[in-house]
Design a protein around this motif. Structure first.
Motif, mmCIF file in Angstrom:
data_model
loop_
_atom_site.group_PDB
_atom_site.id
_atom_site.type_symbol
_atom_site.label_atom_id
_atom_site.label_comp_id
_atom_site.label_asym_id
_atom_site.label_seq_id
_atom_site.Cartn_x
_atom_site.Cartn_y
_atom_site.Cartn_z
ATOM 1 N N MET A 137 -2.379 -2.614 -12.691
ATOM 2 C CA MET A 137 -1.856 -3.721 -11.908
ATOM 3 C C MET A 137 -1.351 -4.853 -12.792
ATOM 4 O O MET A 137 -1.860 -5.077 -13.887
ATOM 5 C CB MET A 137 -2.894 -4.231 -10.911
ATOM 6 C CG MET A 137 -4.082 -4.915 -11.509
ATOM 7 S SD MET A 137 -5.515 -5.019 -10.367
ATOM 8 C CE MET A 137 -4.788 -5.325 -8.761
ATOM 9 N N LYS A 177 2.872 -11.486 0.569
ATOM 10 C CA LYS A 177 2.145 -12.224 -0.476
ATOM 11 C C LYS A 177 3.001 -13.348 -1.078
ATOM 12 O O LYS A 177 2.548 -14.084 -1.938
ATOM 13 C CB LYS A 177 1.668 -11.268 -1.578
ATOM 14 C CG LYS A 177 0.794 -10.113 -1.095
ATOM 15 C CD LYS A 177 -0.561 -10.574 -0.571
ATOM 16 C CE LYS A 177 -1.384 -9.449 0.033
ATOM 17 N NZ LYS A 177 -2.019 -8.557 -0.908
ATOM 18 N N SER A 180 0.839 -1.210 0.000
ATOM 19 C CA SER A 180 0.000 0.000 0.000
ATOM 20 C C SER A 180 0.868 1.253 0.000
ATOM 21 O O SER A 180 0.623 2.192 -0.764
ATOM 22 C CB SER A 180 -0.918 0.017 1.221
ATOM 23 O OG SER A 180 -1.773 -1.107 1.200
ATOM 24 N N SER A 210 4.938 -6.641 -2.215
ATOM 25 C CA SER A 210 4.714 -6.810 -0.782
ATOM 26 C C SER A 210 5.139 -8.207 -0.353
ATOM 27 O O SER A 210 4.710 -9.203 -0.935
ATOM 28 C CB SER A 210 3.231 -6.598 -0.480
ATOM 29 O OG SER A 210 2.984 -6.874 0.873
ATOM 30 N N ASN A 238 -5.841 -9.103 -7.791
ATOM 31 C CA ASN A 238 -5.843 -9.858 -6.537
ATOM 32 C C ASN A 238 -7.100 -10.687 -6.334
ATOM 33 O O ASN A 238 -7.108 -11.611 -5.551
ATOM 34 C CB ASN A 238 -5.629 -8.922 -5.340
ATOM 35 C CG ASN A 238 -6.476 -7.688 -5.405
ATOM 36 O OD1 ASN A 238 -6.442 -6.934 -6.378
ATOM 37 N ND2 ASN A 238 -7.272 -7.473 -4.376
HETATM 38 C C1 LIG Z 1 -2.172 -7.108 -0.793
HETATM 39 C C2 LIG Z 1 -2.152 -6.139 -1.912
HETATM 40 C C3 LIG Z 1 -1.755 -4.814 -1.729
HETATM 41 C C4 LIG Z 1 -1.423 -4.251 -0.367
HETATM 42 O O1 LIG Z 1 -0.217 -4.727 0.132
HETATM 43 P P1 LIG Z 1 0.059 -4.537 1.721
HETATM 44 O O2 LIG Z 1 1.480 -4.981 1.880
HETATM 45 O O3 LIG Z 1 -0.897 -5.429 2.417
HETATM 46 O O4 LIG Z 1 -0.114 -3.096 2.017
HETATM 47 C C5 LIG Z 1 -1.724 -3.983 -2.826
HETATM 48 N N1 LIG Z 1 -2.062 -4.426 -4.042
HETATM 49 C C6 LIG Z 1 -2.440 -5.700 -4.267
HETATM 50 C C7 LIG Z 1 -2.783 -6.136 -5.638
HETATM 51 C C8 LIG Z 1 -2.507 -6.591 -3.207
HETATM 52 O O5 LIG Z 1 -2.897 -7.853 -3.425
#
Ligand SMILES: *Cc1c(COP(=O)(O)O)cnc(C)c1O
Length: 396
Positions: A147, A202, A71, A199, A151
């Motif tokens: 993106m 994930k 984020s 991030s 997600n």
């Molecule tokens: C999880 C996610 C985020 C946010 O990442 P954080 O580390 O939780 O702030 C942003 N973009 C996508 C596509 C995500 O899946």
């Protein structure tokens, strides 16, 4: 049986990520800005971690900025490009309707500050095209942010083509690659990316650690003012243990990427085939241009929330959309973006797999989900109307 199938929300940390963190909490706890040995050891370790990310993304160490997560990286990338744009009187930004809220809400904010945002429509297959971007570009466009992989529905966008177009038009291109990194091959140079967010949580790293890649020559501004950390672009003492865990996780994910995605693809295909046997169900998002671990299906005549609760009672952790919308009663903005009507968007199930899932777990899901769907349909007045022909099925 306990089955964790919500890896798009977060992943379990890998053993090697945890092991990589511990020494930096227990022994090498120094501040990387300090001059004595345990400080300098920590600084050295952070540099090595930066090298690992540079290698994973195909860039140099000076193009890596550590942040507090995806984020923050999204916010910083978009804010920076907007700031430069405003200085040059270019206040138009191109994005899509199905971005993560970290992107969408930042853009909302910029709109109130006088920016004009074009949100590209996403096709029913969950994809946007480079042609759409080309058509939306204006003389005052300062940023394209799209993106890498969605997600919720897992669709993988034609990033390389979009990147090439932006490069040609000299427009900054940012991609939220949080779902892509560690799961599909990404190379920032080959993909023509100027800025990229990722991030660690994930891909089996710790929560609260992210990276913003910024191509040399592209300007970024600070979100957080403070010390000279991250070459003056992100103040605050480095999260040394977190960064070490993230680096171990990315190294492991990239090393095993081929093997893992082959395994995941098999599990995913079996899961999709098994669940689509339920009548009046449909897969959301293109089946091929898709993350290897993502399954997202709508079932007509049921509520996603009830489905999740009943699955939880059977030990299955899943989601009906993004973690950010669970808990709210609004249907997923992603499913609405691909044109699913409200009543269908409510009945969605996202299962996001990791390489730790087994064939037995997939068979368990394939046997339990239909039972729960039939149970809920039997109680549903909407389903009764459909069965009695008082309403038409949306999903054939
Ligand atoms: C999880 C996610 C985020 C946010 O990442 P954080 O580390 O939780 O702030 C942003 N973009 C996508 C596509 C995500 O899946």
């Amino acid at each position: 049986m306990k089955v964790y199938a919500d890896n798009a929300a977060t992943t379990k940390m890998s053993r090697s990520a945890i092991d990589a963190m511990l020494p930096y909490m227990e022994e090498v706890f120094g501040n990387p800005s300090s001059l004595y040995t345990i400080g300098q050891e920590a600084a050295e370790a952070v540099y090595k971690a930066r090298e690992k990310f540079a290698k994973a993304l195909g860039c140099t160490v000076n193009e890596i900025y550590f942040t507090s997560g995806g984020s923050e990286a999204d916010n910083q990338a978009i804010r920076s490009a907007a700031e430069i744009g405003a200085k040059r009187n270019k206040k138009h930004i191109i994005s899509t309707t199905f971005e993560h809220h970290a992107v969408l809400h930042t853009l909302d904010k910029l709109q109130t500050e006088g920016f004009d945002i074009t949100y590209l429509d996403v096709h029913e297959n969950g994809l946007v095209t480079a042609e759409q971007v080309a058509e939306a570009i204006r003389p005052d466009t300062c940023l394209v942010t799209i993106m890498y992989a969605n997600n919720e529905i897992g669709t993988v966008q034609p990033i390389r083509e979009i990147g090439a177009l932006c490069r040609e038009k000299k427009i900054t291109f940012h991609t939220d690659a949080v779902q892509a990194i560690g799961h599909i091959p990404v190379n920032v140079k080959e993909d023509n990316i100027d800025m990229l967010s990722l991030s660690a949580h994930k891909f089996h790293g710790p929560k609260g650690v992210g990276v913003l890649y910024v191509r040399k020559g592209v300007y970024i501004s600070n979100l957080i003012q403070g010390g000279a950390q991250e070459r003056g672009k992100r103040g605050g003492t480095e999260n040394v243990p977190g960064i070490m865990g993230a680096a171990a996780a990315i190294e492991e994910a990239v090393k095993n990427l081929g093997e893992n995605s082959e395994k995941l693809l098999k599990l995913r295909e079996r899961l999709i085939d098994g669940l689509l046997e339920i009548p009046h169900s449909v897969l959301n998002g293109d089946r091929n241009s898709r993350l290897p671990g993502n399954v997202n299906i709508c079932f007509e005549g049921i509520e996603g929330e009830s489905l999740l609760l009943l699955l939880d009672a059977k030990g299955i952790s899943a989601s009906s959309g993004s973690a950010c919308t669970s808990g709210s009663l609004d249907p997923s903005h992603v499913l609405l973006a691909i044109g699913r009507p409200h009543e269908i968007a409510h009945g969605s199930l996202r299962l996001s797999l990791s390489e730790e899932n087994t064939e037995e777990e997939i068979e368990y899901i394939v046997s339990e989900v239909p039972k729960v769907v039939y149970y809920l349909r039997n109680m549903s007045p909407v389903w009764r109307d459909l069965q009695e022909g008082k309403k038409d099925y949306v999903i054939q």
